[in-house]
Design a protein around this motif. Structure first.
Motif, PDB file in Angstrom:
ATOM      1  N   LEU A 222       0.809  -1.206   0.000  1.00 43.69           N
ATOM      2  CA  LEU A 222       0.000   0.000   0.000  1.00 43.69           C
ATOM      3  C   LEU A 222       0.846   1.262   0.000  1.00 43.69           C
ATOM      4  O   LEU A 222       0.411   2.314  -0.446  1.00 43.69           O
ATOM      5  CB  LEU A 222      -0.931  -0.006   1.220  1.00 43.69           C
ATOM      6  N   SER A 223       2.073   1.132   0.488  1.00 48.96           N
ATOM      7  CA  SER A 223       2.940   2.307   0.523  1.00 48.96           C
ATOM      8  C   SER A 223       3.438   2.694  -0.855  1.00 48.96           C
ATOM      9  O   SER A 223       3.962   3.777  -1.057  1.00 48.96           O
ATOM     10  CB  SER A 223       4.147   2.044   1.441  1.00 48.96           C
ATOM     11  N   GLY A 224       3.332   1.746  -1.822  1.00 46.78           N
ATOM     12  CA  GLY A 224       3.773   2.037  -3.177  1.00 46.78           C
ATOM     13  C   GLY A 224       5.262   1.954  -3.347  1.00 46.78           C
ATOM     14  O   GLY A 224       5.806   2.440  -4.335  1.00 46.78           O
ATOM     15  N   CYS A 225       5.955   1.307  -2.411  1.00 47.20           N
ATOM     16  CA  CYS A 225       7.414   1.207  -2.495  1.00 47.20           C
ATOM     17  C   CYS A 225       7.793   0.135  -3.495  1.00 47.20           C
ATOM     18  O   CYS A 225       7.989  -1.017  -3.138  1.00 47.20           O
ATOM     19  CB  CYS A 225       7.983   0.869  -1.121  1.00 47.20           C
ATOM     20  N   GLN A 226       7.885   0.519  -4.775  1.00 42.93           N
ATOM     21  CA  GLN A 226       8.116  -0.465  -5.821  1.00 42.93           C
ATOM     22  C   GLN A 226       9.362  -0.163  -6.640  1.00 42.93           C
ATOM     23  O   GLN A 226       9.644  -0.851  -7.613  1.00 42.93           O
ATOM     24  CB  GLN A 226       6.908  -0.545  -6.744  1.00 42.93           C
ATOM     25  N   ALA A 227      10.107   0.820  -6.276  1.00 42.22           N
ATOM     26  CA  ALA A 227      11.281   1.174  -7.074  1.00 42.22           C
ATOM     27  C   ALA A 227      12.447   0.265  -6.760  1.00 42.22           C
ATOM     28  O   ALA A 227      12.656  -0.132  -5.631  1.00 42.22           O
ATOM     29  CB  ALA A 227      11.676   2.629  -6.792  1.00 42.22           C
ATOM     30  N   GLN A 228      13.227  -0.059  -7.781  1.00 37.44           N
ATOM     31  CA  GLN A 228      14.436  -0.805  -7.548  1.00 37.44           C
ATOM     32  C   GLN A 228      15.496   0.133  -6.978  1.00 37.44           C
ATOM     33  O   GLN A 228      15.380   1.349  -6.996  1.00 37.44           O
ATOM     34  CB  GLN A 228      14.929  -1.433  -8.848  1.00 37.44           C
ATOM     35  N   SER A 229      16.570  -0.464  -6.467  1.00 36.03           N
ATOM     36  CA  SER A 229      17.624   0.321  -5.856  1.00 36.03           C
ATOM     37  C   SER A 229      18.211   1.313  -6.844  1.00 36.03           C
ATOM     38  O   SER A 229      18.374   1.020  -8.026  1.00 36.03           O
ATOM     39  CB  SER A 229      18.727  -0.619  -5.359  1.00 36.03           C
ATOM     40  N   SER A 230      18.553   2.503  -6.351  1.00 30.57           N
ATOM     41  CA  SER A 230      19.151   3.526  -7.207  1.00 30.57           C
ATOM     42  C   SER A 230      20.652   3.624  -7.014  1.00 30.57           C
ATOM     43  O   SER A 230      21.284   4.550  -7.494  1.00 30.57           O
ATOM     44  CB  SER A 230      18.502   4.890  -6.897  1.00 30.57           C
ATOM     45  N   ILE A 231      21.231   2.629  -6.300  1.00 28.69           N
ATOM     46  CA  ILE A 231      22.682   2.655  -6.084  1.00 28.69           C
ATOM     47  C   ILE A 231      23.397   2.530  -7.416  1.00 28.69           C
ATOM     48  O   ILE A 231      23.062   1.698  -8.250  1.00 28.69           O
ATOM     49  CB  ILE A 231      23.108   1.505  -5.156  1.00 28.69           C
ATOM     50  N   VAL A 232      24.403   3.370  -7.629  1.00 26.39           N
ATOM     51  CA  VAL A 232      25.189   3.289  -8.858  1.00 26.39           C
ATOM     52  C   VAL A 232      26.187   2.149  -8.714  1.00 26.39           C
ATOM     53  O   VAL A 232      26.953   2.103  -7.760  1.00 26.39           O
ATOM     54  CB  VAL A 232      25.952   4.617  -9.110  1.00 26.39           C
ATOM     55  N   PRO A 233      26.187   1.169  -9.637  1.00 24.80           N
ATOM     56  CA  PRO A 233      27.123   0.063  -9.525  1.00 24.80           C
ATOM     57  C   PRO A 233      28.561   0.555  -9.448  1.00 24.80           C
ATOM     58  O   PRO A 233      28.987   1.403 -10.215  1.00 24.80           O
ATOM     59  CB  PRO A 233      26.877  -0.737 -10.809  1.00 24.80           C
ATOM     60  N   ALA A 234      29.284  -0.010  -8.474  1.00 29.00           N
ATOM     61  CA  ALA A 234      30.658   0.438  -8.251  1.00 29.00           C
ATOM     62  C   ALA A 234      31.689  -0.576  -8.716  1.00 29.00           C
ATOM     63  O   ALA A 234      32.794  -0.216  -9.077  1.00 29.00           O
ATOM     64  CB  ALA A 234      30.869   0.724  -6.759  1.00 29.00           C
ATOM     65  N   HIS A 235      31.319  -1.871  -8.703  1.00 27.15           N
ATOM     66  CA  HIS A 235      32.313  -2.906  -8.987  1.00 27.15           C
ATOM     67  C   HIS A 235      32.350  -3.187 -10.486  1.00 27.15           C
ATOM     68  O   HIS A 235      31.862  -4.193 -10.971  1.00 27.15           O
ATOM     69  CB  HIS A 235      31.980  -4.174  -8.200  1.00 27.15           C
ATOM     70  N   ARG A 236      32.953  -2.301 -11.231  1.00 32.18           N
ATOM     71  CA  ARG A 236      32.932  -2.390 -12.680  1.00 32.18           C
ATOM     72  C   ARG A 236      33.725  -3.583 -13.195  1.00 32.18           C
ATOM     73  O   ARG A 236      33.559  -3.988 -14.339  1.00 32.18           O
ATOM     74  CB  ARG A 236      33.483  -1.093 -13.283  1.00 32.18           C
ATOM     75  N   ASP A 237      34.611  -4.143 -12.380  1.00 29.65           N
ATOM     76  CA  ASP A 237      35.394  -5.291 -12.822  1.00 29.65           C
ATOM     77  C   ASP A 237      34.639  -6.599 -12.659  1.00 29.65           C
ATOM     78  O   ASP A 237      35.058  -7.620 -13.207  1.00 29.65           O
ATOM     79  CB  ASP A 237      36.718  -5.369 -12.043  1.00 29.65           C
ATOM     80  N   ASP A 238      33.545  -6.594 -11.882  1.00 30.56           N
ATOM     81  CA  ASP A 238      32.760  -7.806 -11.703  1.00 30.56           C
ATOM     82  C   ASP A 238      31.974  -8.108 -12.985  1.00 30.56           C
ATOM     83  O   ASP A 238      31.620  -7.199 -13.730  1.00 30.56           O
ATOM     84  CB  ASP A 238      31.778  -7.648 -10.539  1.00 30.56           C
ATOM     85  N   PRO A 239      31.670  -9.382 -13.226  1.00 27.68           N
ATOM     86  CA  PRO A 239      30.880  -9.720 -14.414  1.00 27.68           C
ATOM     87  C   PRO A 239      29.485  -9.103 -14.346  1.00 27.68           C
ATOM     88  O   PRO A 239      28.934  -8.904 -13.273  1.00 27.68           O
ATOM     89  CB  PRO A 239      30.796 -11.249 -14.346  1.00 27.68           C
ATOM     90  N   VAL A 240      28.937  -8.775 -15.522  1.00 27.61           N
ATOM     91  CA  VAL A 240      27.543  -8.352 -15.594  1.00 27.61           C
ATOM     92  C   VAL A 240      26.670  -9.595 -15.454  1.00 27.61           C
ATOM     93  O   VAL A 240      26.857 -10.581 -16.169  1.00 27.61           O
ATOM     94  CB  VAL A 240      27.232  -7.645 -16.926  1.00 27.61           C
ATOM     95  N   VAL A 241      25.728  -9.558 -14.524  1.00 28.02           N
ATOM     96  CA  VAL A 241      24.856 -10.703 -14.280  1.00 28.02           C
ATOM     97  C   VAL A 241      23.595 -10.544 -15.128  1.00 28.02           C
ATOM     98  O   VAL A 241      22.886  -9.545 -15.013  1.00 28.02           O
ATOM     99  CB  VAL A 241      24.477 -10.803 -12.786  1.00 28.02           C
ATOM    100  N   VAL A 242      23.338 -11.514 -15.987  1.00 23.99           N
ATOM    101  CA  VAL A 242      22.176 -11.476 -16.876  1.00 23.99           C
ATOM    102  C   VAL A 242      21.145 -12.471 -16.347  1.00 23.99           C
ATOM    103  O   VAL A 242      21.333 -13.686 -16.416  1.00 23.99           O
ATOM    104  CB  VAL A 242      22.569 -11.837 -18.320  1.00 23.99           C
ATOM    105  N   ILE A 243      20.053 -11.943 -15.792  1.00 20.91           N
ATOM    106  CA  ILE A 243      19.060 -12.773 -15.104  1.00 20.91           C
ATOM    107  C   ILE A 243      17.851 -13.007 -15.993  1.00 20.91           C
ATOM    108  O   ILE A 243      17.343 -12.093 -16.637  1.00 20.91           O
ATOM    109  CB  ILE A 243      18.613 -12.103 -13.792  1.00 20.91           C
ATOM    110  N   GLU A 244      17.397 -14.245 -15.998  1.00 19.49           N
ATOM    111  CA  GLU A 244      16.148 -14.597 -16.674  1.00 19.49           C
ATOM    112  C   GLU A 244      15.398 -15.580 -15.784  1.00 19.49           C
ATOM    113  O   GLU A 244      16.000 -16.492 -15.216  1.00 19.49           O
ATOM    114  CB  GLU A 244      16.418 -15.243 -18.029  1.00 19.49           C
TER     115      GLU A 244
END
Length: 292
Positions: A11-33
């Motif tokens: 009911l609070s409408g809290c539906q946004a995903q995190s707005s943290i800017v990714p910092a670990h640029r050397d980590d692999p990009v995770v592709v989720i399905e």
């Protein structure tokens, strides 16, 4: 996690995903399905949003219609991360396997996964078949375990969803372990409440539901203990491409797995059933509640 909390969050409408800017640029990009049903969507977002909050780069692919299509995507490398169930994965990749208990199923599943694919730690959360009766039937017929049904299943009609009744592997395992062949099989609607209603009305004697169904067991319904372990374990487990997660990412995934329970999944699914929250909002609520 209380249902009231899930509803309040929705009911609070809290539906946004995190707005943290990714910092670990050397980590692999995770592709989720994930497959396109509530349980997979929510759990996929729990893992994915936790990775985003930790600073990882995550992308999502359009959802597939079923679990086998998702697995094909991971095997082919189109996606790198998904969620599944240990028993179903074992059946998919080693149909002749005989493991039933949780640890044995996980070990056999790991050995059976295709080249290039592996899995993280399984969660305590499980979505396995469960046989139920009314409390009156339990007390008057002396039914507390599945062994109590041995040689007596012909006296009862079994009611369940059509797909559950069509599960030949389950029927064979229960039949062989408990000398159990039900006298009649009644196909009911997809909502597990239909099973409980049919039990109360005396239309069936035994019901078959799933442990993570988004309903609590009514007080007058009793679960029959699978005391001889006929039903194969079905623990939630993250599946991913080898080398697609860094050590830190895998450590985070394993931490989440260790905290995700069947009660959690059931209560989160209630939010989907009520239509009061999106899978993203429910996932973020779980993460907030667990300090991620």
């Amino acid at each position: 996690m209380a249902l009231a909390g899930v509803v309040a969050m929705a009911l609070s409408g809290c539906q946004a995903q995190s707005s943290i800017v990714p910092a670990h640029r050397d980590d692999p990009v995770v592709v989720i399905e994930t497959a396109s049903f509530g349980e997979a969507e929510i759990v996929g977002h729990i893992y994915g949003n936790a990775l985003v909050r930790s600073g990882s780069r995550v992308t999502t692919r359009p959802q597939s219609g079923n679990r086998s299509e998702v697995l094909e995507s991971v095997v082919a490398g189109d996606a790198t991360f998904t969620v599944g169930f240990t028993g179903e994965l074992l059946r998919a990749f080693d149909p002749d396997a005989t493991a039933v208990e949780g640890d044995e199923v996980y070990a056999a599943m790991m050995a059976a996964l295709p080249e290039g694919v592996t899995a993280a730690d399984p969660a305590p959360a499980e979505d396995a078949p469960v046989y139920v009766v009314t409390r009156t039937t339990s007390e008057t017929r002396g039914l507390r375990t599945m062994s109590d049904l041995a040689g007596r299943c012909g006296e009862f009609a079994l009611g369940a969803r059509q797909e559950a009744l069509a599960d030949r592997e389950l029927a064979a395992a229960v039949g062989e372990t408990y000398d159990c062949g039900f006298g009649r099989r009644v196909a009911l609607g997809p909502n597990p409440r239909a099973v409980f209603d049919a039990l109360r009305a005396g239309e069936i004697g035994v019901g078959l539901v799933q442990s993570a169904d988004p309903v609590g067991l009514p007080e007058e319904i009793v679960t029959l203990d699978d005391d001889q372990d006929a039903v194969r374990a079905q623990n939630l487990v993250p599946v991913f491409r080898k080398g697609s997660l860094s050590e830190d990412q895998l450590s985070l995934v394993n931490r989440i797995s260790g905290e995700l329970t069947t009660d959690d999944v059931r209560e989160l699914l209630l939010g989907v059933e009520f239509g009061t929250a999106t899978p993203v909002a429910l996932a973020n609520y779980w993460l907030d509640s667990h300090g991620y």
